[in-house]
Design an enzyme around this catalytic site. Structure first.
Site, PDB file in Angstrom:
ATOM      1  N   ASP A   1       0.865  -1.171   0.000  1.00 51.05           N
ATOM      2  CA  ASP A   1       0.000   0.000   0.000  1.00 51.05           C
ATOM      3  C   ASP A   1       0.912   1.234   0.000  1.00 51.05           C
ATOM      4  OD1 ASP A   1      -2.146   1.635  -0.126  1.00 51.05           O
ATOM      5  OD2 ASP A   1      -3.188   0.821   1.593  1.00 51.05           O
TER       6      ASP A   1
HETATM    7  C1  BGC Z   1      -4.989   3.301  -0.059  1.00 52.48           C
HETATM    8  C2  BGC Z   1      -5.145   2.251  -1.131  1.00 52.48           C
HETATM    9  C3  BGC Z   1      -5.019   2.894  -2.487  1.00 52.48           C
HETATM   10  C4  BGC Z   1      -3.681   3.587  -2.564  1.00 52.48           C
HETATM   11  C5  BGC Z   1      -3.416   4.217  -3.907  1.00 52.48           C
HETATM   12  C6  BGC Z   1      -3.754   4.152  -0.265  1.00 52.48           C
HETATM   13  O1  BGC Z   1      -3.745   5.247   0.581  1.00 52.48           O
HETATM   14  O2  BGC Z   1      -4.964   2.673   1.194  1.00 52.48           O
HETATM   15  O3  BGC Z   1      -6.373   1.607  -0.991  1.00 52.48           O
HETATM   16  O4  BGC Z   1      -5.182   1.954  -3.499  1.00 52.48           O
HETATM   17  O5  BGC Z   1      -3.629   4.603  -1.593  1.00 52.48           O
HETATM   18  O6  BGC Z   1      -4.181   5.315  -4.133  1.00 52.48           O
END
Ligand code: BGC
Length: 767
Positions: free
Chosen positions: A298
């Site tokens: 993530d």
């Molecule tokens: C989130 C993810 C997301 C990623 C990219 C993160 O802050 O937890 O779910 O896909 O950002 O935007």
């Protein structure tokens, strides 16, 4: 494809090196060989330098739309240079056919091997045309519609250059304080698993090389939805039993549906940050489940392991993540900077690097990116597809199916179509932004059809609109805290004036679109700001109120439930919001949604879920025992206000008693459980017939009931239908004390009915 065709189909930078190594095979008598993707991956891998391999494991955010904290260091120029040097495997948040072509051209034409980028984006519920938030879609219990919604989202996003979505989010969520409940399928692992699979199939289609399908990503692996106190990013501490029986099933379903990628999560799970969790990633996902795709971290979750106090420094974080099986680093810059030295010191192995890179290249081959890296970059198609009628129609269809009728006393709904004076009140009544909900990065602000606009297409009544009160002072950006208006009630007077004179008052209240979603936890689950006060004031002058709720999570609605005759849960329904709501209010669509999460009576009940355990002191039939010594609250009931699976219709459904074909079966057998469902009302309608199972005694304690089957049935007025469920051993399986999925012999109770609180039951024995 023949080898020679494959070689010549490669982009020019890849063409040369591989041509020289493989052409001899093609030329000397083996031209009939079909080269598998694995062979192509191996061939390419053998040509890559260590730096290029590490580059594939590096993902950068684009040049705008940051969805998390970013490293500052003059990063735009650096990113560009890295692209040209083949040091980037993927970018996220680059969007638009033209923009994606521009970055793809740098990777393909300037880097030594010309390996195309995989372009990621959070396509969570639509791209520019926004469909209902995932929690709302889940309320439809309509797997076909959910799949279509993902399919059309993919169609619009791929036309804008995207070929990988960070969806579906399959986290089970039991705590409405957590803002990200809007992003998933709710509290139930069975429903969640089916929806996970439907979404994966919708995104990926039957042909991943087609220009209108994209790779999906099951996230957040794992247990992110169990953040303590519902506070986002918080610690998760759950046992094996909950992990296997509740958290993992939707991930397994996504893997079984062929999802190409997984994303790990920010949280630590039982003391280990998920990004460094080897057991989850290497043993369970890549081992037991045989997952062949890749795992992306993530956003910045590698470097966050330092803040967790789990990694000594960034170098250590890289070591931990790679050893645990995280293949791609999203925006931590750690793999790119640290892997080389880690390899030198023997802290990671070349096999681990090769495995990660092979997985990433494999997905790129499966997408057909090597054949045509620009197939998602057709500006003409982008123009044609974006916001097309087909996509808008599907968004409207999905929005109608997502609405849940919570209360309809004296059948105040549907509204009469003529001669009525309607007061339309509330901060969200003419809001064109909030209905888009959160995670709608590519949508234009204020692009939803408001309720006022939707109602305007019904011309037989007079509508008088008054906002009553503002919900927010300014439209917040994606990353900003929502500032609720707590000072200005000056609009109350005008609202009360129109309410007094109306036959019916429609009040549109709820949460601002950005009040749920990432980083949007709440300690209160009430109507924010002055909305509750406005509702009570309007009620004093006119009791004929239809309360339309817009929200991204379950709310506490005790007062409304006790006083307001009609409550419609419309969530954040997306672009077509107002049209869908108007059609439901006027009865041109008979609502059939059922809650995918329990609605609490008090925030103090959190986490609240229907499939809880019995405890040793469940009370008499789950109720008062006359003494305090049972598992309960002194000041509130244990039960939800509206249970999981609950939702009304404009018609009525009657259920017969349950009929079992036999009340005993063994591991080679099965039985049938059936009911007769009758539409005893006056209009056609849909019902979700739900089957729950309770294992009365087992090697580990089992929930009081669990959803194990459902059928969405449409019946004409007066029509009856037999609804049957086949009950076999697999329906009785769970993760047992033996640490495996198995069905244990014993007595089981099944319940069949209209929601999770149904009392209609029958018993059988499994030998
Ligand atoms: C989130 C993810 C997301 C990623 C990219 C993160 O802050 O937890 O779910 O896909 O950002 O935007």
């Amino acid at each position: 494809m023949h080898l020679t065709e494959f070689l010549f189909a490669l982009p020019k930078r890849v063409f040369n090196p591989i041509l020289f190594s493989l052409l001899p095979i093609a030329l000397f008598g083996q031209s009939e060989i079909e080269f598998s993707i694995d062979t192509k991956v191996d061939a390419l891998l053998s040509k890559m330098t260590l730096e290029e391999k590490i580059g594939q494991m590096n993902q950068y955010n684009g040049f705008w739309n940051v969805t998390g904290p970013s490293p500052q260091e003059g990063y735009q120029k650096e990113k560009y240079d890295h692209l040209a040097k083949g040091l980037v495997g993927s970018m996220l948040n680059v969007r638009g056919a033209k923009e994606v072509r521009a970055v793809q051209e740098v990777a393909v034409n300037q880097s030594r091997l010309g390996i195309p980028l995989i372009i990621g984006f959070d396509l969570i519920h639509g791209y520019k045309t926004i469909s209902p938030i995932p929690l709302a879609e889940s309320a439809s219990w309509d797997l076909e519609a959910i799949k279509t919604s993902a399919e059309l989202g993919a169609k619009e996003a791929t036309a804008a250059g995207i070929n990988w979505t960070f969806a579906p989010m399959v986290d089970i969520t039991r705590d409405a304080r957590w803002g990200r409940v809007m992003e998933g399928a709710g509290e139930d692992p069975y429903l969640g698993s089916l929806i996970a699979a439907a979404r994966v199939h919708g995104f990926q289609g039957s042909d991943l090389t087609a220009p209108n399908t994209l790779a999906a990503c099951a996230k957040h692996f794992a247990a992110y939805g169990f953040a303590e106190s519902g506070r986002d990013y918080n610690t998760v501490d759950i046992g094996e039993n909950t992990l296997h029986n509740i958290v993992l099933p939707p991930f397994k379903a996504a893997a079984d549906a062929g999802v190409k990628t997984f994303m790990n999560s920010f949280n630590d799970l039982n003391g280990i940050p998920a990004t460094a969790d080897k057991h989850l990633q290497r043993n369970i996902l890549k081992g037991d489940w045989g997952f062949e795709g890749f795992i992306v971290s993530d956003w910045g979750s590698l470097k966050e392991m330092v803040d967790h106090g789990y990694a000594r420094d960034k170098n250590h974080a890289g070591e931990l993540a790679l050893n645990a099986g995280s293949d791609m680093d999203m925006e931590s810059y750690i793999y790119l900077r640290e892997i080389k030295s880690l390899l030198k010191e023997g802290k990671v192995s070349i096999e681990q690097i090769d495995d990660a890179v092979s997985r990433i290249l494999k997905v790129k081959f499966e997408l057909g990116l090597f054949t045509d890296p620009y197939k998602y970059c057709d500006e003409e198609r982008e123009k044609r597809v974006t916001g097309s009628k087909e996509i808008q129609d599907a968004a409207l269809d999905m929005a109608k199916k997502s609405i849940v009728l919570l209360k309809n006393k004296e059948n105040l709904l549907p509204l009469k179509k003529e001669g009525q004076r309607i007061a339309l009140i509330g901060p969200l009544a003419n809001d064109k932004n909030s209905p888009l909900g959160n995670w709608r990065i590519a949508a234009e602000n204020n692009s939803a059809v408001s309720v006022l606009e939707g109602l305007a297409s019904y011309t037989g009544n007079t509508i008088c609109h008054a906002q009553g009160v503002r919900l927010v002072d300014t439209i917040p950006a994606f990353h900003q805290e929502v500032k609720i208006n707590t000072t200005d009630k000056s609009g109350f007077k005008a609202a009360l004036k129109v309410a007094k004179k109306a036959d019916v008052v429609i009040m549109v209240l709820g949460e601002y679109g950005f009040q749920s979603g990432e980083g949007r936890s709440r300690t209160k689950l009430d109507l924010p700001g002055f909305q509750q006060e406005l509702l009570e004031e309007v009620y004093k002058v006119n009791k004929n109120i239809v309360l339309v709720l817009m929200n991204g999570r379950p709310l506490v609605l005790n007062w409304a439930d006790a006083h307001i005759p009609v409550i419609v849960e419309s969530w954040h329904l997306g672009t077509q919001s107002g049209n869908a709501i108007a059609q439901v209010l006027y009865g041109d669509y008979n609502p059939s949604g059922k809650l995918p999460m329990s609605f609490p009576r008090s925030v103090g009940q959190m986490p609240l879920y229907y499939n809880h355990k019995s405890t040793g002191r469940p009370g008499a039939d789950g109720g008062d025992t006359g003494s305090v010594f049972w598992s309960h609250y002194g000041d509130e009931k244990n039960t939800s206000l509206y249970p999981f699976g609950y939702g009304l219709s404009y018609t009525n459904f009657e259920y017969s008693e349950i009929k079992l074909s036999s009340d005993v079966f063994n591991s080679n057998g099965q039985i049938e459980a059936s009911v007769i469902l009758k539409n005893s009302g006056k209009v056609k309608g849909k019902e979700v017939v739900q089957l729950y199972v309770h294992d009365q005694f087992a090697s580990v304690t089992r929930p009081v009931r669990e959803l194990k089957g459902f059928e969405l049935v449409e019946l004409a007025a007066g029509e009856s239908k037999k609804i049957s469920f086949t009950i076999g051993p697999e329906m009785l399986e769970f993760y047992s004390a033996n640490r495996k999925w198995e069905a244990e012999p014993g007595t089981f109770t099944i319940y069949i009915g209209t929601n999770s609180a149904t009392k209609r039951k029958a018993n059988f024995h499994f030998n």
